[in-house]
Scaffold this motif. Sequence first.
Motif, short mmCIF file in Angstrom:
data_model
loop_
_atom_site.label_atom_id
_atom_site.label_comp_id
_atom_site.label_asym_id
_atom_site.label_seq_id
_atom_site.Cartn_x
_atom_site.Cartn_y
_atom_site.Cartn_z
N ASP A 96 0.81 -1.23 0.00
CA ASP A 96 0.00 0.00 0.00
C ASP A 96 0.84 1.28 0.00
O ASP A 96 0.52 2.22 -0.73
N ILE A 99 1.97 2.00 -3.49
CA ILE A 99 0.89 2.51 -4.33
C ILE A 99 0.62 3.98 -4.02
O ILE A 99 0.40 4.80 -4.92
N THR A 102 3.09 6.27 -5.68
CA THR A 102 2.81 6.51 -7.11
C THR A 102 1.71 7.55 -7.30
O THR A 102 1.73 8.31 -8.27
N GLN A 103 0.76 7.60 -6.38
CA GLN A 103 -0.29 8.62 -6.48
C GLN A 103 0.28 10.02 -6.29
O GLN A 103 -0.15 10.97 -6.96
#
Length: 554
Positions: A96, A99, A102-103
């Motif tokens: 998580d 991820i 990357t946002q």
Amino acid sequence: MITGCSYYLNGSSVSPIEDKARARLMLNEEIEFNNLTKSPPETSEKALPRFKERDVNTIKKVDSLKESKESIELTLANIRALALENNLDLKIAEIDPKIAATQVSEEEAKFDDLIFAKAKYGSKNTPSQNMDVVKFTPTSESGLLKNEVDKLTAIPQLTQVLEMEAGIVIPLRTGAKVTLSSPFDEKKQFKGVPSAQYQNALRFSVSQPLLRDGGIDTNVAGIRIAKYEQQIIDIKTRLQSIRVLASIERAYWSIYMAWGELDVRRQQYENASDNLAMVKKRVANGLTAAVEINRAEIGVAERRESLITANTALKIRQRQLKLLLNDANLNVDSQILIVPKTSPTLLHFDFDRNELVQKALTGRLELLELELKLAADLTKIDYLKNQTLPLFMLDYHYGSLGRDTQSLDSAFSQTLDGNYSDWSVGMRMEIPLSNELRKSKLERAVQERLQRLSTQQLRELTVKREIYDALDTTEQNWQRILAARQNVILAGLNYDAELKQFREGLRTMTEVLETLTRLGDAQLREIRAISDYQVSLVDLAFATGTLLGHNHVG
């Protein structure tokens, strides 16, 4: 008749024919299930004689399980390390944060510079065409063609055009967009009057929103919210780690309790077996009535059942811990038994209740997560407030031009000289008639923040309640240990006294077995109280937002 009665009583809409079909299907499933067994099913009447003839030493083997080759001793630190390395829940949670990173990169990429280039080549071969009818107005005194009316005719032409442009677009965090480009084209005409033309320019333009979408805070709101979300994900990952460690420690002390219960059941079985052997000798010597043998055998049978149940409970709790550890050498179906090596902490702690509450309010990750969500909500509200404003754009354009009929280099030189230029300044405005869409989004964001503020207050109260509950439970379990230990001592003395009176003929074996049962129950309560006390320390540490181990809290 029975099928019909159950059909009407249940009020089912299924017909008796469907009931029969379902029964047939169940029968087929049972046959298929029986085919999976290694041997045909055995009735209890056939199995009971073999069970009675079973060697008693087979059941007593539980005493040597801890020292067998199929067991491994693990400390609390060992299982924590294995869990942090192999636990599947943690492996899933570790993805998580990646991820979330990357946002953040996606939001920051909105301000990446853009280099563009384009090229176009075309050829047009046109026939002669009738064009507009015109009237000539002379600009000199000669007055040639003065007030003459004539029709223009386009002669056949072959035109070849090469257009190219390269540049860069720079988005700014103020909301502006700056464009630098250099277009040029080459135009050649054949047939009729051949000609060539080369054009070049250096262009600069900027478009800056002044109200909606204007300002650094508005344009970096997405980045700030993404970073808040990244921190929230990091906190959730840490919280998941603490939860897994807490679950591991609870499972560890659950196995400790299972081993203790197995030891008690084994001792109970051995004492009952010793009593049976003693009764048989006394009956053979004529010192005790023969009925006491039956009573002693009942006691052995009852404790054999409890021993079997305790052994199965140990296996189930072993699998639970192995599942959490997820170690390749400790598969769920492996025969290796985990033996707790860490001794329980039998110390009484006098906690400062108010201090623990304050630490929990500042250290609980759930509260920190909520604070970050509130900060993200505030950023979102500010952004949506800006979106309710009218769109008011300021545009500026400037270009330095060059043209030549000989070569592109000459046209480019004119561009650099700056003798020919064009520029413009303009403003654009957009005002929605109702603006209800953006206002509704803003109102929803405000209400969500108010809801989260109420949630924050509720969660703080919940944290305080959890701390006080954990403190009371910890104190209760400590008192249980003291009470159970005293009960074990008294029950042991009572059992010895009853056994002595039995040998003197003053008590029956039923009364002896009752005191033995009380002794076993007292021992089980002590083991459970010790295990529950260790778990309550873990729960108290978890309630404060930390997990400091089985012997430290705070």
